[in-house]
Design an enzyme around this catalytic site. Structure first.
Site, PDB file in Angstrom:
ATOM      1  N   LYS A 196     -31.846 -44.480 -15.384  1.00  0.00           N
ATOM      2  CA  LYS A 196     -31.029 -44.004 -16.494  1.00  0.00           C
ATOM      3  C   LYS A 196     -31.876 -43.019 -17.284  1.00  0.00           C
ATOM      4  CE  LYS A 196     -28.673 -45.596 -20.639  1.00  0.00           C
ATOM      5  NZ  LYS A 196     -28.261 -46.780 -21.405  1.00  0.00           N
ATOM      6  N   LYS A 249     -27.887 -42.339 -13.300  1.00  0.00           N
ATOM      7  CA  LYS A 249     -27.090 -42.007 -14.476  1.00  0.00           C
ATOM      8  C   LYS A 249     -27.795 -40.965 -15.335  1.00  0.00           C
ATOM      9  CE  LYS A 249     -25.449 -44.455 -18.538  1.00  0.00           C
ATOM     10  NZ  LYS A 249     -25.332 -45.742 -19.201  1.00  0.00           N
TER      11      LYS A 249
END
Ligand code: PBG
Length: 326
Positions: A196, A249
């Protein structure tokens, strides 16, 4: 006269031929639909920065999941917005917390007809708006993973299928796996937000989930977008810690990492097409500058082509609709 010796256009001569040679497919079954549920809410509230996305009261959850299920989308990703925030983020692991209530209600209504996933993080629940427990201005790793494990257990008790840690604390997968196993939840799977990135693409989400940090930023825990090898190390670490599905992500600016993860590891790969990716498309489409349906298709197909097995996207419902029409 010299003629082309290779004619790639031969396979593009008709719609049927193009269908025959199509390499990448996209189906509603590839999609995971985010759902925001807010405590003490009476009616649905629109998210300003994300047109057509709403925060829902608990009473509307079954309706919403019904709609998602009718579109043949197999999974939802729940995010909670609690009324009370504190230093420990205690409403995140409250057995009567908003997400836990939503999970048990959905489980009761839908049985195994919907894969229930939920975010495991602290930023919506802490007064600091950070994804971990803070000491002074430091985001403390090891006490944070203890709390994340408590959240996972409370969601497991409510009937979750998959917990999805997004706090980017070191060792979070290992701690959560152990905690789940110790409590008898060895069937609960983990889809970690493995790589992320520290991204400006999250700002509309912070509006949706009220989780902007009160001081500083998330640079001490999220992956810098300059570092591909570091991102792959995050993925590898999660795999070593026993994760079931890894996630990259955001998605669109990180297609290289999705492709690299697919190439290197034999594990399901999820991509999270985040709020900012959605908002950019919506903003331009509202102006009439891009064709929303066509550009959404192109984006989602690109993410699949890069190697994602599944996509968390705010376009899940609209994409499932147009995929079923065509
Ligand atoms: C944190 C979390 C965030 C998102 C999902 N989980 C925000 C952040 O890290 O600041 C962003 C998702 C999106 O932008 O759609 N729990």
């Amino acid at each position: 006269m010299s003629f082309p010796s290779k004619r790639l256009r031969r396979l593009r001569t008709s719609e049927k031929f193009r269908e025959l040679v199509q390499e990448t497919t996209l189906n509603p079954s590839d999609l995971i639909c985010p759902v925001f549920v807010q405590e003490d809410l009476k009616t649905r509230v629109k998210v300003e920065s994300m047109s057509e996305i709403e925060r829902l009261p608990l009473d509307d959850i079954n309706d919403e999941v019904g709609t998602i299920s009718d579109l043949n989308i197999p999974a939802i990703m729940l995010f909670g917005i609690p009324t009370k925030k504190d230093d420990l983020g205690s409403s995140a692991f409250d057995e009567n917390g908003i997400v836990q209530k939503a999970i048990s209600q959905i489980r009761k209504n839908f049985g195994d007809k919907m894969v229930i996933m939920a975010d495991v993080c602290l930023c919506q629940y802490t007064s600091s708006g950070h994804c971990g427990i803070i000491q002074g201005e430091k985001i403390e790793n090891d006490s944070s993973i203890e709390t994340l494990s408590k959240i996972a257990i409370s969601q497991a008790k409510a009937g979750i299928d998959t917990v999805s840690p997004s706090a980017m604390m070191d060792g979070q997968v290992k701690a959560i796996r152990k905690a789940l196993d110790d409590e008898g939840f060895s069937d609960v799977s983990i889809m970690s937000h493995s790589a992320k990135h520290r991204s400006s693409f999250y700002s509309p989400f912070r509006d949706a989930a009220e989780c902007a940090p009160k001081f500083g930023d998330r640079k001490t825990y999220q992956v810098p977008y300059t570092n591909a090898r570091e991102a792959i190390r995050e993925v590898e670490t999660d795999i070593n810690e026993g994760v079931d599905i890894v996630m990259i992500k955001p998605a669109l600016s990180y297609l290289d990492l999705i492709a690299e993860t697919r190439r290197r590891f034999n594990i399901p790969v999820a991509a999270y097409s985040v709020s900012g990716e959605y908002a950019l498309v919506k903003g331009a489409a509202t102006q009439g500058w891009v064709d929303e349906k066509e550009i959404t298709k192109e984006i989602l197909y690109s993410i699949k082509r890069a190697g994602a097995d599944m996509i968390v996207t705010y376009f899940a419902k609209s994409a499932a609709k147009f995929l079923q029409e065509s």
